[in-house]
Write a protein that holds these residues in place. Structure first.
Motif, PDB file in Angstrom:
ATOM      1  N   SER A  21       0.804  -1.229   0.000  1.00 43.92           N
ATOM      2  CA  SER A  21       0.000   0.000   0.000  1.00 43.92           C
ATOM      3  C   SER A  21       0.838   1.281   0.000  1.00 43.92           C
ATOM      4  CB  SER A  21      -0.943   0.002   1.200  1.00 43.92           C
ATOM      5  OG  SER A  21      -0.212   0.099   2.399  1.00 43.92           O
ATOM      6  N   LEU A  22       2.163   1.174   0.121  1.00 46.01           N
ATOM      7  CA  LEU A  22       2.996   2.388   0.137  1.00 46.01           C
ATOM      8  C   LEU A  22       2.963   3.085  -1.220  1.00 46.01           C
ATOM      9  CD1 LEU A  22       6.063   1.168   2.194  1.00 46.01           C
ATOM     10  CD2 LEU A  22       4.370   2.861   2.875  1.00 46.01           C
ATOM     11  N   GLU A  23       2.768   4.379  -1.199  1.00 45.35           N
ATOM     12  CA  GLU A  23       2.633   5.165  -2.426  1.00 45.35           C
ATOM     13  C   GLU A  23       3.961   5.817  -2.802  1.00 45.35           C
ATOM     14  OE1 GLU A  23      -0.410   8.011  -1.598  1.00 45.35           O
ATOM     15  OE2 GLU A  23      -1.957   6.468  -1.350  1.00 45.35           O
ATOM     16  N   PRO A  24       4.202   6.011  -4.110  1.00 50.29           N
ATOM     17  CA  PRO A  24       5.414   6.712  -4.534  1.00 50.29           C
ATOM     18  C   PRO A  24       5.348   8.190  -4.179  1.00 50.29           C
ATOM     19  CG  PRO A  24       4.042   6.170  -6.424  1.00 50.29           C
ATOM     20  CD  PRO A  24       3.394   5.550  -5.232  1.00 50.29           C
ATOM     21  N   GLU A  25       6.530   8.780  -4.051  1.00 50.77           N
ATOM     22  CA  GLU A  25       6.652  10.221  -3.811  1.00 50.77           C
ATOM     23  C   GLU A  25       7.516  10.813  -4.919  1.00 50.77           C
ATOM     24  OE1 GLU A  25       8.066  10.807   0.186  1.00 50.77           O
ATOM     25  OE2 GLU A  25       6.331   9.794   1.061  1.00 50.77           O
ATOM     26  N   LEU A  26       7.765  12.101  -4.876  1.00 45.45           N
ATOM     27  CA  LEU A  26       8.560  12.744  -5.914  1.00 45.45           C
ATOM     28  C   LEU A  26       9.994  12.230  -5.945  1.00 45.45           C
ATOM     29  CD1 LEU A  26       7.347  16.442  -5.627  1.00 45.45           C
ATOM     30  CD2 LEU A  26       6.751  14.737  -7.369  1.00 45.45           C
ATOM     31  N   ARG A  27      10.519  11.843  -4.803  1.00 42.16           N
ATOM     32  CA  ARG A  27      11.878  11.315  -4.710  1.00 42.16           C
ATOM     33  C   ARG A  27      11.833   9.903  -4.140  1.00 42.16           C
ATOM     34  NH1 ARG A  27      16.211  15.282  -2.515  1.00 42.16           N
ATOM     35  NH2 ARG A  27      17.021  15.339  -4.608  1.00 42.16           N
ATOM     36  N   GLU A  28      12.834   9.123  -4.521  1.00 40.60           N
ATOM     37  CA  GLU A  28      12.949   7.773  -3.971  1.00 40.60           C
ATOM     38  C   GLU A  28      13.118   7.851  -2.457  1.00 40.60           C
ATOM     39  OE1 GLU A  28      15.270   4.502  -6.021  1.00 40.60           O
ATOM     40  OE2 GLU A  28      16.664   5.077  -4.429  1.00 40.60           O
ATOM     41  N   TYR A  29      12.517   6.908  -1.746  1.00 43.89           N
ATOM     42  CA  TYR A  29      12.688   6.880  -0.292  1.00 43.89           C
ATOM     43  C   TYR A  29      12.874   5.449   0.193  1.00 43.89           C
ATOM     44  CZ  TYR A  29       7.646   5.764   0.149  1.00 43.89           C
ATOM     45  OH  TYR A  29       6.398   5.184   0.074  1.00 43.89           O
ATOM     46  N   ARG A  30      13.489   5.340   1.365  1.00 45.50           N
ATOM     47  CA  ARG A  30      13.772   4.045   1.985  1.00 45.50           C
ATOM     48  C   ARG A  30      13.113   3.992   3.359  1.00 45.50           C
ATOM     49  NH1 ARG A  30      18.431   1.997  -0.580  1.00 45.50           N
ATOM     50  NH2 ARG A  30      19.444   3.594  -1.820  1.00 45.50           N
ATOM     51  N   ILE A  31      12.655   2.807   3.711  1.00 49.62           N
ATOM     52  CA  ILE A  31      12.126   2.574   5.050  1.00 49.62           C
ATOM     53  C   ILE A  31      12.929   1.428   5.645  1.00 49.62           C
ATOM     54  CG2 ILE A  31      10.140   1.879   6.407  1.00 49.62           C
ATOM     55  CD1 ILE A  31       8.391   3.158   4.260  1.00 49.62           C
ATOM     56  N   ASN A  32      13.516   1.667   6.808  1.00 47.97           N
ATOM     57  CA  ASN A  32      14.330   0.655   7.467  1.00 47.97           C
ATOM     58  C   ASN A  32      13.415  -0.394   8.103  1.00 47.97           C
ATOM     59  OD1 ASN A  32      16.168  -0.831   8.933  1.00 47.97           O
ATOM     60  ND2 ASN A  32      17.238   0.948   9.750  1.00 47.97           N
ATOM     61  N   VAL A  41      11.141   2.610  -2.283  1.00 46.16           N
ATOM     62  CA  VAL A  41      10.033   2.935  -3.181  1.00 46.16           C
ATOM     63  C   VAL A  41      10.504   4.037  -4.123  1.00 46.16           C
ATOM     64  CG1 VAL A  41       7.633   3.693  -3.354  1.00 46.16           C
ATOM     65  CG2 VAL A  41       8.368   2.345  -1.381  1.00 46.16           C
ATOM     66  N   SER A  42      10.438   3.772  -5.433  1.00 45.00           N
ATOM     67  CA  SER A  42      10.886   4.753  -6.437  1.00 45.00           C
ATOM     68  C   SER A  42       9.727   5.686  -6.805  1.00 45.00           C
ATOM     69  CB  SER A  42      11.392   4.031  -7.682  1.00 45.00           C
ATOM     70  OG  SER A  42      10.301   3.547  -8.441  1.00 45.00           O
ATOM     71  N   PRO A  43      10.038   6.817  -7.447  1.00 48.91           N
ATOM     72  CA  PRO A  43       8.976   7.746  -7.865  1.00 48.91           C
ATOM     73  C   PRO A  43       7.973   7.116  -8.846  1.00 48.91           C
ATOM     74  CG  PRO A  43      11.099   8.828  -7.960  1.00 48.91           C
ATOM     75  CD  PRO A  43      11.367   7.380  -7.688  1.00 48.91           C
ATOM     76  N   LYS A  44       8.408   6.095  -9.601  1.00 47.65           N
ATOM     77  CA  LYS A  44       7.509   5.427 -10.541  1.00 47.65           C
ATOM     78  C   LYS A  44       6.660   4.355  -9.869  1.00 47.65           C
ATOM     79  CE  LYS A  44      10.267   6.208 -14.638  1.00 47.65           C
ATOM     80  NZ  LYS A  44      10.913   5.587 -15.798  1.00 47.65           N
ATOM     81  N   GLY A  45       6.912   4.118  -8.575  1.00 47.04           N
ATOM     82  CA  GLY A  45       6.127   3.134  -7.840  1.00 47.04           C
ATOM     83  C   GLY A  45       6.770   1.762  -7.758  1.00 47.04           C
ATOM     84  N   ASN A  46       7.963   1.596  -8.360  1.00 51.87           N
ATOM     85  CA  ASN A  46       8.674   0.320  -8.247  1.00 51.87           C
ATOM     86  C   ASN A  46       9.181   0.159  -6.823  1.00 51.87           C
ATOM     87  OD1 ASN A  46       8.319  -0.123 -11.014  1.00 51.87           O
ATOM     88  ND2 ASN A  46      10.164   1.046 -11.491  1.00 51.87           N
ATOM     89  N   THR A  68      13.025  -7.488  -6.140  1.00 57.17           N
ATOM     90  CA  THR A  68      11.908  -6.550  -6.261  1.00 57.17           C
ATOM     91  C   THR A  68      10.685  -7.096  -5.539  1.00 57.17           C
ATOM     92  OG1 THR A  68      11.210  -7.544  -8.349  1.00 57.17           O
ATOM     93  CG2 THR A  68      12.700  -5.646  -8.477  1.00 57.17           C
ATOM     94  N   TYR A  69       9.867  -6.172  -5.095  1.00 55.04           N
ATOM     95  CA  TYR A  69       8.614  -6.514  -4.444  1.00 55.04           C
ATOM     96  C   TYR A  69       7.513  -6.430  -5.490  1.00 55.04           C
ATOM     97  CZ  TYR A  69       4.725  -6.418  -1.225  1.00 55.04           C
ATOM     98  OH  TYR A  69       3.570  -6.712  -0.572  1.00 55.04           O
ATOM     99  N   PRO A  70       6.605  -7.343  -5.602  1.00 55.03           N
ATOM    100  CA  PRO A  70       6.207  -8.380  -4.658  1.00 55.03           C
ATOM    101  C   PRO A  70       6.858  -9.750  -4.892  1.00 55.03           C
ATOM    102  CG  PRO A  70       4.496  -8.159  -6.294  1.00 55.03           C
ATOM    103  CD  PRO A  70       5.568  -7.144  -6.627  1.00 55.03           C
TER     104      PRO A  70
END
Length: 94
Positions: A21-32, A41-46, A68-70
């Protein structure tokens, strides 16, 4: 779900329902996810899993892609990270 909606206690050992359910943002982000395992999560949603580790040869920080997820679930990513840590403890760069 937006990254800001995650509570601190929810960030470790995330379930697949949260990951999907995590949504993409303008910049790539990481969750530990814990123990230097990160969900990216990349800006394109990958979405993908990466492990942060120190190379045994020069002790520089590096990233190891775990899939890659899933295709690679949270449970499988944690197992792959544990396998890589075992190699690292024996001085082998995964």
């Amino acid at each position: 779900m937006k990254r800001a909606d995650l509570r601190e206690k929810d960030k470790h050992k995330m379930k697949d329902t949260v990951l999907s359910s995590l949504e993409p943002e303008l910049r790539e982000y990481r969750i530990n996810d814990g123990n230097n395992l990160h969900f990216v999560v990349s800006p394109k949603g990958n979405k993908r899993w990466e492990l942060r580790y120190k190379k045994p040869s020069n002790l520089k920080q590096s990233w190891l892609g775990l899939g890659t997820y899933p295709e690679v679930s949270g449970k499988l990513a944690r197992q792959k990270a544990e396998d890589a840590r075992k190699l690292l403890s024996n001085g082998i760069d995964p």
